[in-house]
Design an enzyme around this catalytic site. Sequence first.
Site, PDB file in Angstrom:
ATOM      1  N   SER A 142       0.888  -1.161   0.000  1.00 26.88           N
ATOM      2  CA  SER A 142       0.000   0.000   0.000  1.00 26.88           C
ATOM      3  C   SER A 142       0.925   1.210   0.000  1.00 26.88           C
ATOM      4  O   SER A 142       2.111   1.094   0.360  1.00 26.88           O
ATOM      5  CB  SER A 142      -0.840   0.000   1.281  1.00 26.88           C
ATOM      6  OG  SER A 142      -1.457   1.255   1.489  1.00 26.88           O
ATOM      7  N   TYR A 155      -2.368  -1.116  10.504  1.00 30.18           N
ATOM      8  CA  TYR A 155      -2.296  -1.322   9.045  1.00 30.18           C
ATOM      9  C   TYR A 155      -0.985  -0.768   8.492  1.00 30.18           C
ATOM     10  O   TYR A 155      -0.290  -1.425   7.719  1.00 30.18           O
ATOM     11  CB  TYR A 155      -3.501  -0.618   8.413  1.00 30.18           C
ATOM     12  CG  TYR A 155      -3.680  -0.814   6.921  1.00 30.18           C
ATOM     13  CD1 TYR A 155      -4.380  -1.919   6.425  1.00 30.18           C
ATOM     14  CD2 TYR A 155      -3.210   0.128   6.012  1.00 30.18           C
ATOM     15  CE1 TYR A 155      -4.570  -2.082   5.055  1.00 30.18           C
ATOM     16  CE2 TYR A 155      -3.397  -0.028   4.647  1.00 30.18           C
ATOM     17  CZ  TYR A 155      -4.091  -1.134   4.171  1.00 30.18           C
ATOM     18  OH  TYR A 155      -4.282  -1.280   2.812  1.00 30.18           O
TER      19      TYR A 155
HETATM   20  P1  NAD Z   1     -11.662  -6.075  -0.346  1.00 31.13           P
HETATM   21  O1  NAD Z   1     -12.309  -5.890   0.968  1.00 31.13           O
HETATM   22  O2  NAD Z   1     -12.413  -5.768  -1.590  1.00 31.13           O
HETATM   23  O3  NAD Z   1     -11.092  -7.578  -0.482  1.00 31.13           O
HETATM   24  C1  NAD Z   1     -10.356  -8.179   0.545  1.00 31.13           C
HETATM   25  C2  NAD Z   1     -10.602  -9.669   0.495  1.00 31.13           C
HETATM   26  O4  NAD Z   1      -9.768 -10.286   1.495  1.00 31.13           O
HETATM   27  C3  NAD Z   1     -12.053 -10.047   0.823  1.00 31.13           C
HETATM   28  O5  NAD Z   1     -12.556 -10.912  -0.186  1.00 31.13           O
HETATM   29  C4  NAD Z   1     -11.945 -10.767   2.175  1.00 31.13           C
HETATM   30  O6  NAD Z   1     -12.895 -11.826   2.338  1.00 31.13           O
HETATM   31  C5  NAD Z   1     -10.520 -11.302   2.106  1.00 31.13           C
HETATM   32  N1  NAD Z   1      -9.983 -11.624   3.429  1.00 31.13           N
HETATM   33  C6  NAD Z   1     -10.091 -10.906   4.579  1.00 31.13           C
HETATM   34  N2  NAD Z   1      -9.506 -11.558   5.591  1.00 31.13           N
HETATM   35  C7  NAD Z   1      -9.007 -12.705   5.075  1.00 31.13           C
HETATM   36  C8  NAD Z   1      -8.298 -13.795   5.634  1.00 31.13           C
HETATM   37  N3  NAD Z   1      -7.991 -13.850   6.945  1.00 31.13           N
HETATM   38  N4  NAD Z   1      -7.934 -14.807   4.827  1.00 31.13           N
HETATM   39  C9  NAD Z   1      -8.254 -14.778   3.510  1.00 31.13           C
HETATM   40  N5  NAD Z   1      -8.948 -13.794   2.934  1.00 31.13           N
HETATM   41  C10 NAD Z   1      -9.318 -12.756   3.712  1.00 31.13           C
HETATM   42  O7  NAD Z   1     -10.325  -5.199  -0.258  1.00 31.13           O
HETATM   43  P2  NAD Z   1      -9.284  -4.690  -1.371  1.00 31.13           P
HETATM   44  O8  NAD Z   1      -9.351  -3.221  -1.359  1.00 31.13           O
HETATM   45  O9  NAD Z   1      -9.440  -5.427  -2.637  1.00 31.13           O
HETATM   46  O10 NAD Z   1      -7.917  -5.084  -0.642  1.00 31.13           O
HETATM   47  C11 NAD Z   1      -7.031  -6.071  -1.126  1.00 31.13           C
HETATM   48  C12 NAD Z   1      -5.624  -5.741  -0.661  1.00 31.13           C
HETATM   49  O11 NAD Z   1      -5.225  -4.484  -1.208  1.00 31.13           O
HETATM   50  C13 NAD Z   1      -5.467  -5.613   0.864  1.00 31.13           C
HETATM   51  O12 NAD Z   1      -4.237  -6.192   1.258  1.00 31.13           O
HETATM   52  C14 NAD Z   1      -5.414  -4.122   1.075  1.00 31.13           C
HETATM   53  O13 NAD Z   1      -4.698  -3.767   2.245  1.00 31.13           O
HETATM   54  C15 NAD Z   1      -4.683  -3.689  -0.176  1.00 31.13           C
HETATM   55  N6  NAD Z   1      -4.867  -2.278  -0.506  1.00 31.13           N
HETATM   56  C16 NAD Z   1      -6.100  -1.781  -0.783  1.00 31.13           C
HETATM   57  C17 NAD Z   1      -6.234  -0.436  -1.080  1.00 31.13           C
HETATM   58  C18 NAD Z   1      -7.552   0.181  -1.394  1.00 31.13           C
HETATM   59  O14 NAD Z   1      -7.599   1.416  -1.465  1.00 31.13           O
HETATM   60  N7  NAD Z   1      -8.611  -0.569  -1.608  1.00 31.13           N
HETATM   61  C19 NAD Z   1      -5.103   0.405  -1.090  1.00 31.13           C
HETATM   62  C20 NAD Z   1      -3.856  -0.150  -0.794  1.00 31.13           C
HETATM   63  C21 NAD Z   1      -3.746  -1.501  -0.510  1.00 31.13           C
END
Ligand code: NAD
Length: 260
Positions: A142, A155
Amino acid sequence: MQLNDKSALITGAGSGIGAAIARAFAREGAKVCVADIDFEAAQRVVDELGLPPSSAVAVRIDVTSEGEVERGVDAASQALGGIDILVSNAGVQHLDAIADVTFDNWRRIISIHLDGGFLMTRACLRHMRAQQRGGTVLLMGSVHAKEASLQKGPYVAAKHGLLGLCRVVAKEGADYGVRANLICPGYVRTPLVESQIPVLARERGITEEAVVREVMLGTTVDGEFTTVEDIARVAVFLAAFPTNALTGQSVVVSHGWHMA
Ligand code: NAD
């Protein structure tokens, strides 16, 4: 087809960024294992791909469980004929100041991101080492692997930790042809981000529009969200990159929020 016949396992792929990466990898010819703690969500993504079971499978993996990780990675390897690419992407967010966050919430966030990143990486590295055909590890970082923000202590700490993990894997994996890189998205409008908007609005006494405009996108060059497709494109590029010239790196994809 940049990933023809490669086998890829993506965690947290039942939603958001992970689902987009699974779709993009499949379009590029990869066989994909869609892993998530929410099995039904993972299965929906697989159904939507419309591929045979030898090319796309859904697996339930809670990335914080050593047993589920080991069993899930073995099952994926068996179904797809090995593991060439890991995208360790599962993640959640939690908003609280360090002075207020409970130890349980601290541990939950650290565990999902850091224990999860470690357990998934270790299990897949063992397969890659035994297969003797190299591989790629992509960890989902991130901008918060490089920047701090209010109320995101666990986080931010976990994402900084993944940068260190990535660099060690790049050094150790070189012995058996495995590269490791960290993808660092800015704000992407997934459920993880949607859920933060009303909380931040309430706590800061501003409108939801102001949260998006000022808190989330205020330091981008153009006031725009990064998209899941942007991140998937970078994941394809890194997974397909053919040499060790690109390993141990962190790639920021954030509309200029963070420049480094
Ligand atoms: P999202 O909520 O759409 O998807 C996250 C997925 O992870 C969900 O399907 C959830 O069921 C799954 N999950 C949660 N806990 C889990 C576990 N213990 N074991 C297996 N699966 C699990 O979120 P996203 O935005 O797609 O995030 C995905 C990644 O991207 C994360 O690591 C997040 O930190 C990172 N990220 C997101 C953003 C953003 O702005 N959305 C920015 C930077 C980084």
